[in-house]
Design a protein around this motif. Sequence first.
Motif, PDB file in Angstrom:
ATOM      1  N   ALA A  52       5.028  59.423  68.282  1.00 53.79           N
ATOM      2  CA  ALA A  52       4.045  58.448  67.789  1.00 53.79           C
ATOM      3  C   ALA A  52       4.226  58.352  66.291  1.00 53.79           C
ATOM      4  CB  ALA A  52       2.622  58.879  68.132  1.00 53.79           C
ATOM      5  N   TRP A  53       4.161  57.154  65.751  1.00 51.74           N
ATOM      6  CA  TRP A  53       4.458  56.977  64.327  1.00 51.74           C
ATOM      7  C   TRP A  53       3.823  55.694  63.801  1.00 51.74           C
ATOM      8  CZ3 TRP A  53       7.845  56.432  68.355  1.00 51.74           C
ATOM      9  CH2 TRP A  53       8.333  55.143  68.588  1.00 51.74           C
ATOM     10  N   ALA A  54       3.858  55.571  62.482  1.00 50.51           N
ATOM     11  CA  ALA A  54       3.387  54.367  61.797  1.00 50.51           C
ATOM     12  C   ALA A  54       4.188  54.238  60.501  1.00 50.51           C
ATOM     13  CB  ALA A  54       1.895  54.452  61.489  1.00 50.51           C
ATOM     14  N   PRO A  55       4.288  53.032  59.963  1.00 51.26           N
ATOM     15  CA  PRO A  55       5.021  52.855  58.711  1.00 51.26           C
ATOM     16  C   PRO A  55       4.280  53.497  57.542  1.00 51.26           C
ATOM     17  CG  PRO A  55       3.966  50.806  59.368  1.00 51.26           C
ATOM     18  CD  PRO A  55       3.808  51.750  60.513  1.00 51.26           C
ATOM     19  N   ILE A  56       5.022  54.048  56.606  1.00 52.23           N
ATOM     20  CA  ILE A  56       4.426  54.635  55.405  1.00 52.23           C
ATOM     21  C   ILE A  56       4.101  53.510  54.428  1.00 52.23           C
ATOM     22  CG2 ILE A  56       4.795  56.179  53.449  1.00 52.23           C
ATOM     23  CD1 ILE A  56       6.751  57.759  55.172  1.00 52.23           C
ATOM     24  N   PRO A  57       2.851  53.401  53.980  1.00 52.54           N
ATOM     25  CA  PRO A  57       2.515  52.382  52.981  1.00 52.54           C
ATOM     26  C   PRO A  57       3.333  52.569  51.708  1.00 52.54           C
ATOM     27  CG  PRO A  57       0.538  53.357  53.921  1.00 52.54           C
ATOM     28  CD  PRO A  57       1.686  54.191  54.388  1.00 52.54           C
ATOM     29  N   ALA A  58       3.618  51.478  51.031  1.00 59.63           N
ATOM     30  CA  ALA A  58       4.460  51.525  49.836  1.00 59.63           C
ATOM     31  C   ALA A  58       3.881  52.431  48.761  1.00 59.63           C
ATOM     32  CB  ALA A  58       4.649  50.107  49.293  1.00 59.63           C
ATOM     33  N   SER A  59       2.558  52.586  48.743  1.00 54.83           N
ATOM     34  CA  SER A  59       1.905  53.385  47.702  1.00 54.83           C
ATOM     35  C   SER A  59       1.969  54.881  47.956  1.00 54.83           C
ATOM     36  CB  SER A  59       0.437  52.971  47.577  1.00 54.83           C
ATOM     37  OG  SER A  59      -0.255  53.189  48.814  1.00 54.83           O
ATOM     38  N   LEU A  60       2.507  55.301  49.111  1.00 58.92           N
ATOM     39  CA  LEU A  60       2.444  56.701  49.519  1.00 58.92           C
ATOM     40  C   LEU A  60       3.844  57.308  49.536  1.00 58.92           C
ATOM     41  CD1 LEU A  60       0.101  58.553  50.426  1.00 58.92           C
ATOM     42  CD2 LEU A  60       0.702  58.016  52.794  1.00 58.92           C
ATOM     43  N   PHE A  98       6.529  60.621  50.608  1.00 62.63           N
ATOM     44  CA  PHE A  98       6.746  61.306  51.875  1.00 62.63           C
ATOM     45  C   PHE A  98       5.788  62.490  52.055  1.00 62.63           C
ATOM     46  CE2 PHE A  98      11.063  59.360  51.488  1.00 62.63           C
ATOM     47  CZ  PHE A  98      11.034  58.632  52.668  1.00 62.63           C
ATOM     48  N   ALA A  99       5.537  63.246  50.984  1.00 65.38           N
ATOM     49  CA  ALA A  99       4.636  64.392  51.098  1.00 65.38           C
ATOM     50  C   ALA A  99       3.241  63.946  51.494  1.00 65.38           C
ATOM     51  CB  ALA A  99       4.603  65.168  49.782  1.00 65.38           C
ATOM     52  N   GLY A 100       2.740  62.915  50.849  1.00 63.20           N
ATOM     53  CA  GLY A 100       1.415  62.403  51.178  1.00 63.20           C
ATOM     54  C   GLY A 100       1.330  61.884  52.596  1.00 63.20           C
ATOM     55  N   ALA A 101       2.426  61.260  53.073  1.00 62.38           N
ATOM     56  CA  ALA A 101       2.436  60.746  54.441  1.00 62.38           C
ATOM     57  C   ALA A 101       2.474  61.876  55.452  1.00 62.38           C
ATOM     58  CB  ALA A 101       3.627  59.815  54.635  1.00 62.38           C
ATOM     59  N   ALA A 102       3.238  62.936  55.171  1.00 63.01           N
ATOM     60  CA  ALA A 102       3.337  64.063  56.108  1.00 63.01           C
ATOM     61  C   ALA A 102       2.025  64.810  56.240  1.00 63.01           C
ATOM     62  CB  ALA A 102       4.435  65.024  55.650  1.00 63.01           C
ATOM     63  N   ALA A 103       1.142  64.686  55.251  1.00 65.18           N
ATOM     64  CA  ALA A 103      -0.152  65.363  55.292  1.00 65.18           C
ATOM     65  C   ALA A 103      -1.137  64.696  56.253  1.00 65.18           C
ATOM     66  CB  ALA A 103      -0.756  65.404  53.888  1.00 65.18           C
ATOM     67  N   LEU A 104      -0.838  63.491  56.714  1.00 62.24           N
ATOM     68  CA  LEU A 104      -1.835  62.696  57.421  1.00 62.24           C
ATOM     69  C   LEU A 104      -1.982  62.938  58.924  1.00 62.24           C
ATOM     70  CD1 LEU A 104      -1.231  59.208  55.731  1.00 62.24           C
ATOM     71  CD2 LEU A 104      -3.127  60.796  55.302  1.00 62.24           C
ATOM     72  N   PRO A 105      -0.908  62.993  59.715  1.00 62.94           N
ATOM     73  CA  PRO A 105      -1.075  62.834  61.173  1.00 62.94           C
ATOM     74  C   PRO A 105      -2.067  63.770  61.844  1.00 62.94           C
ATOM     75  CG  PRO A 105       1.227  62.628  60.580  1.00 62.94           C
ATOM     76  CD  PRO A 105       0.508  63.073  59.336  1.00 62.94           C
ATOM     77  N   SER A 106      -1.934  65.077  61.661  1.00 59.77           N
ATOM     78  CA  SER A 106      -2.792  66.018  62.382  1.00 59.77           C
ATOM     79  C   SER A 106      -4.256  65.866  61.994  1.00 59.77           C
ATOM     80  CB  SER A 106      -2.327  67.458  62.132  1.00 59.77           C
ATOM     81  OG  SER A 106      -3.121  68.370  62.852  1.00 59.77           O
ATOM     82  N   ALA A 107      -4.526  65.789  60.688  1.00 57.98           N
ATOM     83  CA  ALA A 107      -5.911  65.661  60.226  1.00 57.98           C
ATOM     84  C   ALA A 107      -6.522  64.358  60.702  1.00 57.98           C
ATOM     85  CB  ALA A 107      -5.960  65.759  58.705  1.00 57.98           C
ATOM     86  N   VAL A 159      -4.977  54.251  59.672  1.00 57.84           N
ATOM     87  CA  VAL A 159      -5.007  54.931  58.378  1.00 57.84           C
ATOM     88  C   VAL A 159      -3.956  54.363  57.436  1.00 57.84           C
ATOM     89  CG1 VAL A 159      -4.443  57.138  57.276  1.00 57.84           C
ATOM     90  CG2 VAL A 159      -6.135  57.043  59.082  1.00 57.84           C
ATOM     91  N   ALA A 160      -2.794  54.012  57.962  1.00 58.63           N
ATOM     92  CA  ALA A 160      -1.781  53.382  57.116  1.00 58.63           C
ATOM     93  C   ALA A 160      -2.343  52.119  56.474  1.00 58.63           C
ATOM     94  CB  ALA A 160      -0.532  53.066  57.931  1.00 58.63           C
ATOM     95  N   ASP A 161      -3.087  51.336  57.251  1.00 58.13           N
ATOM     96  CA  ASP A 161      -3.702  50.118  56.703  1.00 58.13           C
ATOM     97  C   ASP A 161      -4.764  50.447  55.657  1.00 58.13           C
ATOM     98  OD1 ASP A 161      -2.110  48.601  58.388  1.00 58.13           O
ATOM     99  OD2 ASP A 161      -3.664  48.359  59.924  1.00 58.13           O
ATOM    100  N   PHE A 217      -8.369  55.065  51.781  1.00 57.00           N
ATOM    101  CA  PHE A 217      -8.162  56.366  52.415  1.00 57.00           C
ATOM    102  C   PHE A 217      -7.211  57.180  51.558  1.00 57.00           C
ATOM    103  CE2 PHE A 217      -6.629  59.627  55.204  1.00 57.00           C
ATOM    104  CZ  PHE A 217      -7.672  59.868  56.094  1.00 57.00           C
ATOM    105  N   THR A 218      -7.565  58.454  51.366  1.00 58.79           N
ATOM    106  CA  THR A 218      -6.697  59.367  50.632  1.00 58.79           C
ATOM    107  C   THR A 218      -6.850  60.767  51.202  1.00 58.79           C
ATOM    108  OG1 THR A 218      -6.143  60.230  48.433  1.00 58.79           O
ATOM    109  CG2 THR A 218      -8.467  59.841  48.889  1.00 58.79           C
ATOM    110  N   LEU A 219      -5.763  61.515  51.205  1.00 65.37           N
ATOM    111  CA  LEU A 219      -5.793  62.898  51.665  1.00 65.37           C
ATOM    112  C   LEU A 219      -4.850  63.686  50.751  1.00 65.37           C
ATOM    113  CD1 LEU A 219      -7.271  64.353  54.014  1.00 65.37           C
ATOM    114  CD2 LEU A 219      -5.116  64.296  55.261  1.00 65.37           C
ATOM    115  N   PRO A 220      -5.408  64.434  49.809  1.00 61.81           N
ATOM    116  CA  PRO A 220      -4.560  65.060  48.796  1.00 61.81           C
ATOM    117  C   PRO A 220      -3.688  66.190  49.350  1.00 61.81           C
ATOM    118  CG  PRO A 220      -6.837  65.789  48.569  1.00 61.81           C
ATOM    119  CD  PRO A 220      -6.839  64.694  49.586  1.00 61.81           C
TER     120      PRO A 220
END
Length: 299
Positions: free
Chosen positions: A101-109, A111-120, A257-259, A266-269
């Motif tokens: 399962a996946w989604a595109p990474i927003p241009a503003s994010l 790779f580290a910030g994107a990897a932090a998202l799925p489980s949470a 969340v990507a949207d 949405f932000t997740l540090p």
Amino acid sequence: MKAAQFSRFGGPEVLEIVELPDPHPGAGEIRIAVRAAGVNASDWKKRQGLMDQELPQTMGYEAAGVVDEIGDGVEGVALGDRVFGFGGDGAAQAERAVLSAWAPIPASLDFAGAAALPSAVETAARALDQLGVRGGGTLLISGASGSVGSAAVQLAVARGARVIGTGSPATHDQLRALGAEPVAYGEGMSERVRAIAPNGVDRALDVAGSGILPELVDLVGGAERVITVADFDGAQRHGVRFSRGDAGRAVYALGQVADLVAVGRFTLPVGRSFALADVAEAHRVGESGDVRGKLVLLV
């Protein structure tokens, strides 16, 4: 490819970086060249032998990277796309990973910030769905400043709920920025919640697992209006539902969340990042609880 693995249960020292064959996607899957992978409490629980019992085990359920192979029947994604999502085989802390399962990474994010998202994000969205948080009402989140709690705050606000979040005073500015009304946890928490919500609380989500379930049940007026993602034993004692993914995961939330990230809602540090080779140190830091924010491995 290099991957994080353990072949015996124990402390962080049992983790090692091993060479494994490159995985390949099946129907409906994609493969990415991993750039970052998330580290979660479930990782060290597995390493300690508290979950799956088979050995050896590779590590990681969430990753972000660049698509380099596409399985049969997959549409809407191309080689070279930046995506984040869930590893289909629980081996995302590696140089390559298959995503189910996946989604595109927003241009503003990054790779580290994107990897932090799925489980949470998935955990938070699933719990909110099970609670019936779809718009309006007041939701109390116990442990709102962690990764899952922060995700739940923002998703609930996006659904139109009023959110009260518990946390230490040091986190209150952060909680306000996310859209929650902060309340200090600890003795007197129920009175503080009632002071700012005299008409009552409709639902409660326990993310902290700190023995707070009886108070939450009392605040909302019934165990059926409380869900925990962190206190399995307490849920059994107090008749509260324990949210788990085997009844169906909220993977749809990745795209939502990507949207939200793309429009600044949405932000997740990321609390700290480590090289893949330093996965054992990431576990030590994670288990210590000394770092606020998500832990990420950079590949």
